[in-house]
Scaffold this motif. Structure first.
Motif, mmCIF file in Angstrom:
data_model
loop_
_atom_site.group_PDB
_atom_site.id
_atom_site.type_symbol
_atom_site.label_atom_id
_atom_site.label_comp_id
_atom_site.label_asym_id
_atom_site.label_seq_id
_atom_site.Cartn_x
_atom_site.Cartn_y
_atom_site.Cartn_z
ATOM 1 N N PHE A 60 -17.959 -36.581 2.267
ATOM 2 C CA PHE A 60 -17.387 -36.337 0.913
ATOM 3 C C PHE A 60 -18.676 -35.859 0.129
ATOM 4 O O PHE A 60 -18.685 -35.135 -0.776
ATOM 5 C CB PHE A 60 -16.883 -37.466 0.249
ATOM 6 C CG PHE A 60 -15.571 -37.626 0.517
ATOM 7 C CD1 PHE A 60 -14.538 -36.879 0.048
ATOM 8 C CD2 PHE A 60 -14.865 -38.725 1.257
ATOM 9 C CE1 PHE A 60 -13.213 -36.826 0.138
ATOM 10 C CE2 PHE A 60 -13.487 -38.871 1.390
ATOM 11 C CZ PHE A 60 -12.748 -37.897 0.786
ATOM 12 N N PHE A 61 -19.716 -36.548 0.496
ATOM 13 C CA PHE A 61 -20.923 -36.255 -0.373
ATOM 14 C C PHE A 61 -21.951 -35.042 0.279
ATOM 15 O O PHE A 61 -22.968 -34.532 -0.388
ATOM 16 C CB PHE A 61 -21.878 -37.333 -0.721
ATOM 17 C CG PHE A 61 -21.164 -38.419 -0.982
ATOM 18 C CD1 PHE A 61 -20.601 -38.687 -2.344
ATOM 19 C CD2 PHE A 61 -20.652 -39.285 -0.201
ATOM 20 C CE1 PHE A 61 -19.872 -39.739 -2.678
ATOM 21 C CE2 PHE A 61 -19.846 -40.664 -0.556
ATOM 22 C CZ PHE A 61 -19.495 -40.730 -1.861
ATOM 23 N N LEU A 62 -21.526 -34.574 1.257
ATOM 24 C CA LEU A 62 -22.317 -33.565 2.266
ATOM 25 C C LEU A 62 -21.453 -32.358 2.359
ATOM 26 O O LEU A 62 -21.422 -31.672 3.587
ATOM 27 C CB LEU A 62 -23.036 -34.177 3.361
ATOM 28 C CG LEU A 62 -23.713 -35.441 3.284
ATOM 29 C CD1 LEU A 62 -23.886 -36.164 4.433
ATOM 30 C CD2 LEU A 62 -24.902 -34.873 2.793
ATOM 31 N N GLY A 63 -20.707 -31.780 1.544
ATOM 32 C CA GLY A 63 -20.005 -30.332 1.568
ATOM 33 C C GLY A 63 -18.600 -30.340 2.005
ATOM 34 O O GLY A 63 -18.249 -29.522 2.133
ATOM 35 N N GLY A 64 -18.188 -31.643 1.413
ATOM 36 C CA GLY A 64 -16.792 -31.445 1.798
ATOM 37 C C GLY A 64 -16.120 -32.255 2.911
ATOM 38 O O GLY A 64 -16.613 -32.363 4.053
ATOM 39 N N ALA A 65 -15.270 -33.143 2.816
ATOM 40 C CA ALA A 65 -14.559 -34.060 4.027
ATOM 41 C C ALA A 65 -13.863 -33.167 4.700
ATOM 42 O O ALA A 65 -13.408 -31.942 4.452
ATOM 43 C CB ALA A 65 -13.850 -35.221 3.078
ATOM 44 N N PRO A 66 -13.269 -33.584 5.898
ATOM 45 C CA PRO A 66 -12.353 -33.066 6.776
ATOM 46 C C PRO A 66 -11.121 -32.716 5.989
ATOM 47 O O PRO A 66 -10.608 -33.619 5.193
ATOM 48 C CB PRO A 66 -12.164 -33.942 7.934
ATOM 49 C CG PRO A 66 -13.161 -34.871 8.071
ATOM 50 C CD PRO A 66 -13.897 -34.975 6.341
ATOM 51 N N ASN A 67 -10.623 -31.447 5.994
ATOM 52 C CA ASN A 67 -9.500 -30.936 5.393
ATOM 53 C C ASN A 67 -8.253 -30.285 6.062
ATOM 54 O O ASN A 67 -7.398 -29.519 5.717
ATOM 55 C CB ASN A 67 -9.809 -30.010 4.084
ATOM 56 C CG ASN A 67 -10.551 -28.871 4.797
ATOM 57 O OD1 ASN A 67 -11.121 -28.847 6.232
ATOM 58 N ND2 ASN A 67 -11.110 -27.896 4.172
ATOM 59 N N GLY A 68 -8.141 -30.699 7.415
ATOM 60 C CA GLY A 68 -7.278 -29.921 8.175
ATOM 61 C C GLY A 68 -6.122 -31.004 8.771
ATOM 62 O O GLY A 68 -5.616 -30.860 9.762
#
Lengths: 196, 623
Positions: B133-141
């Protein structure tokens, strides 16, 4: 087992915990390699560009390195037999021999990989490259872990920390080692020998 | 054991602390590891719950603007991953850890250090996933991470799905280690006389789940390796342009994924199989049938995976075969339901909090099971695929089922853990709030789904007419949140003000209730000699000529009590160790290294290797 007389296991099944655990783990590994082999088989003949298997495989070469790996199972058995008889000098000799045969196999695999790469087959060249390198690479990594365990046993024996009462440790590494060999028999047959 | 340590280099001396932080970091005590699992999973439960509330706020009204589309994708993906891999699985693991040795009359698990390793790997894996979440975005698939969507260049850019492929891999290592551990523990560490068919049903279900984990985790491991290699090293496993198969991921994922749903539900089934007999004051109806139907579910769970893929065009033969196998698997599940009803039938039922949750489990699970059978009908599934009907179904089995079952277990066994009983009043308030909130949230999803509302869309237009039920669902989700707050108040309150539990607060049936609450670190001062199924019950009660229980005058549990105060220096417990923690800490370092800078991965590998070497070289007194 005769040499295990000192380590009578107090378990409900009569099997030593570590041995049962190793068998369970190897059961899991069957599915691990099964999934990799299934992927390889699914992609046989589906690469859209070469090099294809028949362009790069050197069956005599791989047969020799397969023979080397299978022989290491023999030396592994001899190592276990040696410790169970209390012959620690031979134990170390056979452990070292097993490790060296394993190193020869992995070295041969590294050489084979470099030849393939020089001929244009890489991980990202085609499906054959992806599925071949990942399957055989994971196998090679398993052999490497086995070599580390064998060398650890060798070092422990040198330091006098592998008495005959702990023969089970050699047996456990042996179970793992034989399993990795058996997987190679399947890989060699399915990947190299059966023409696509 | 001290004499062994003296002859070794000091580096390998095993830690001694029994209190404070060091003790918890080096513990190999299954009870402490169980508490760590439970506490950690509960924190993740709160995180996953907050994510769910964010989703519900976004969907409360048409054209919601609370979350943007990308954030919504991350939040629903992490909600699913959290609840499955970081909540239900580890919460079940908490129960396995704490209870299995107690139920089979053992002093610890077969491999105490491996057990500690499982926990630490799970913890660092969860933190690794959440750090995204803090390193460019969480998994989103989505939690199923379908490739090629998740693998292809440009489809889901960023590092989110790379975190998915590595993070789940790490968490999977924890599951595999605990599977090996519990298989060996249950088969090997049983007390004398505890034959397989005398084992408590919870122990049986743990054994089945451990085998499912053992064989399912390597399949997802390969799928995740292939996905990760596609994203990191440019392999072509899921690249259709290079001839890659668009369905390979789905086959591998669901070949893991369907056994996985039984991994999630069987522990809860085991829990209610303990709770229902205790509070009905009857033995479990059809013990053998419950055990064998659990085993049958374990086997058949491997033959139904393609029912997740009916709409992918497998063809009529495959669809028919998997439809049939899916309907068949409802049979052993139905057997269990009838056995639970038969257990309660004619019993003298006490409606305590654990009992209410267990009954709630049975009722909600029936609803979820029936909607599951409707998915087995292929044409009907074509209509339901990717709609909220499916969301309703799996929340009825995984929330209405697994979570209700786990709360039943929490109310039932927490007195054993803390020594204090939770408040019945607050427990009942929790139950009713959760039951009402749960049905408000998830029942309307059935009809919204049948009206065609698709899953995973971050918003919907006003003209669709879905606003009313979505608002109701959002209200329901906050009622659930309130019920969880009640539980937390209850838990904290019980620690100081709860009634002392004593060894056996529920007049229960199995061995864990024969020892003090909380149990001493060695569990059993004397390893019990088991003569019956429901051993403790038979120690407490004989039967009169009409089959009614009559108390035994001098219960066997009395003579132990003076004994239990003593320290028992003769009992040797496994020594603590910091190597499991060290070995676990290397894994996320490897993960970050693979994503950002590969030499770091080498460092991580060396850390893990050092941990494993220390592990195998440190003196082992228990051997």
């Amino acid at each position: 087992m005769a040499g295990d007389a000192v380590q009578v296991p107090h378990t409900a099944t009569g099997l030593d915990n570590r041995k049962l655990g190793m068998w369970a783990f190897l059961g899991s590994e069957c599915l691990f390699f099964g999934s990799l082999i299934a992927t390889y088989l699914l992609y046989r003949g589906r690469s859209v560009q070469g090099p294809f298997p028949e362009d790069v495989y050197d069956i005599p070469y791989t047969s020799v390195s397969s023979f080397v790996l299978l022989m290491s199972s023999l030396t592994m058995v001899l190592a276990l037999n040696a410790i169970q008889r209390g012959d620690h000098r031979r134990l170390r000799a056979w452990l070292l021999a097993t490790a060296l045969l394993g190193i020869t196999f992995v070295g041969g695999q590294v050489f084979e990989f470099t030849v393939f790469v020089r001929e244009g087959l890489t991980l990202s060249r085609n499906l054959f490259g992806s599925s071949f390198f990942v399957l055989t690479g994971f196998h090679g990594a398993h052999v490497t872990v086995g070599i580390l365990m064998l060398l650890t046993l060798y070092g422990m024996s040198l330091a006098g920390r592998l008495p005959s009462e702990r023969a089970l440790r050699v047996e456990l590494v042996g179970l793992y080692w034989h399993f990795v060999d058996i997987v190679w028999i399947v890989i060699f047959t399915v990947v190299y020998l059966i023409p696509s | 054991m001290a004499s062994v340590a003296v002859t070794r280099p000091s580096f390998f001396r095993r830690p001694r602390a029994t209190t404070g932080l060091a003790a918890w970091l080096t513990t190999v005590d299954h009870k402490r590891i169980g508490i760590l699992y439970g506490a950690t999973a509960f924190v993740f439960f709160l995180l996953g719950g907050i994510e769910a509330l964010l989703l519900r706020i976004q969907l409360a009204q048409p054209n919601g603007a609370f979350l943007d589309a990308d954030t919504y994708n991350q939040v629903f993906t992490m909600h699913g991953l959290t609840m499955i891999f970081l909540v239900v699985m580890p919460l079940s693991s908490a129960f396995f850890n704490y209870l299995i040795p107690l139920q089979i009359g053992a002093r610890d698990v077969a491999f105490p250090r491996l057990n500690a390793f499982s926990y630490w790997v799970f913890l660092v894996g969860g933190i690794f996933l959440y750090s995204s979440f803090f390193l460019g975005g969480a998994p989103n698939g989505g939690w199923f991470g379908y490739a090629p969507l998740s693998s292809g260049e440009g489809f889901l850019p960023g590092t989110g799905m790379t975190y998915y492929s590595i993070g789940l891999q790490i968490v999977g290592v924890a599951s595999l280690a605990s599977a090996v551990n519990f298989i060996v523990t249950i088969l090997n560490e049983r007390a004398p006389g505890m034959s397989l068919m005398r084992m408590p049903v919870f122990t049986w279900m743990t054994l089945v789940v451990s085998f499912l984990l053992l064989f399912a985790m390597p399949v997802i491991a390969i799928a995740l390796f292939e996905l990760g290699f596609d994203r990191l090293f440019g392999t072509l496993f899921f690249n259709p342009a290079a001839g890659g198969d668009a369905l390979l991921w789905q086959h591998l994922f669901w070949l893991f994924g369907h056994p996985e749903v039984y991994i999630l539900i069987l522990p809860a089934m085991g829990i209610v199989s303990e709770v229902l007999p205790t509070f009905s004051r009857k033995p479990l109806f059809g013990y053998a049938a419950v055990v064998f139907s659990g085993i049958a579910i374990g086997f058949m769970g491997w033959g139904v995976w393609a029912h997740h893929m009916f709409t992918t065009g497998l063809g009529p033969v495959a669809n028919t075969a998997f439809a049939l196998s899916t309907m068949f698997i409802a049979v052993p599940t139905g057997v269990k339901i009838f056995n639970w009803l038969g257990t309660m039938w004619g019993g003298s039922i006490r409606f305590t909090s654990p009992m209410l949750f267990a009954i709630g489990f049975v009722a909600m699970f029936i609803i979820g099971g029936l909607s599951g059978v409707t998915h087995a009908i292929v044409p009907s599934d074509f209509q339901q695929q990717d709609t909220y009907y499916v969301v309703a179904h799996f929340h009825y089995v995984l929330f209405g089922g697994a979570i209700f079952g786990l709360f039943s277990g929490a109310y039932y066994w927490l007195p054993k853990v803390t020594g204090r009983v939770l408040s019945e009043g607050l427990g009942k308030l929790h139950f009713w709030l959760m039951l009402i909130g749960f049905n408000l949230t998830f029942a309307p999803m059935h009809w919204l789904g049948l009206q065609g509302m698709p899953r995973r869309y971050y918003t919907y237009p006003e003209e669709a007419g879905w606003g009313f039920w979505n608002l109701i669902e959002t209200v329901g989700s906050f009622v659930i949140a309130a019920s969880i707050l009640v539980f937390m108040v209850n838990l904290v309150r019980s620690m100081s003000r709860g009634r002392e539990a004593g060894a056996d607060p529920w007049d229960a049936r199995t061995l864990e209730w024969s020892i003090p609450s909380p149990p001493p670190h060695y569990n059993f001062a004397e390893i019990p000699d088991v003569r019956h199924r429901d051993e403790l019950w038979h120690r407490k009660y004989a039967e009169d000529e009409r089959g009614r229980p009559v108390p035994v005058v001098a219960g066997a549990e009395h003579h132990d009590e003076a004994d239990d105060e003593e320290e028992h220096p003769d009992i040797h417990m496994p020594d603590p160790s910091y190597f499991p923690l060290l070995a676990a800490l290397g894994l996320p370092v490897i993960g970050y290294g693979l994503i950002y800078f590969w030499p770091v991965a080498v460092v991580g590998g060396l850390i893990t290797l050092a941990g494993l070497f220390g592990w195998s070289l440190e003196p082992v007194a228990e051997e």
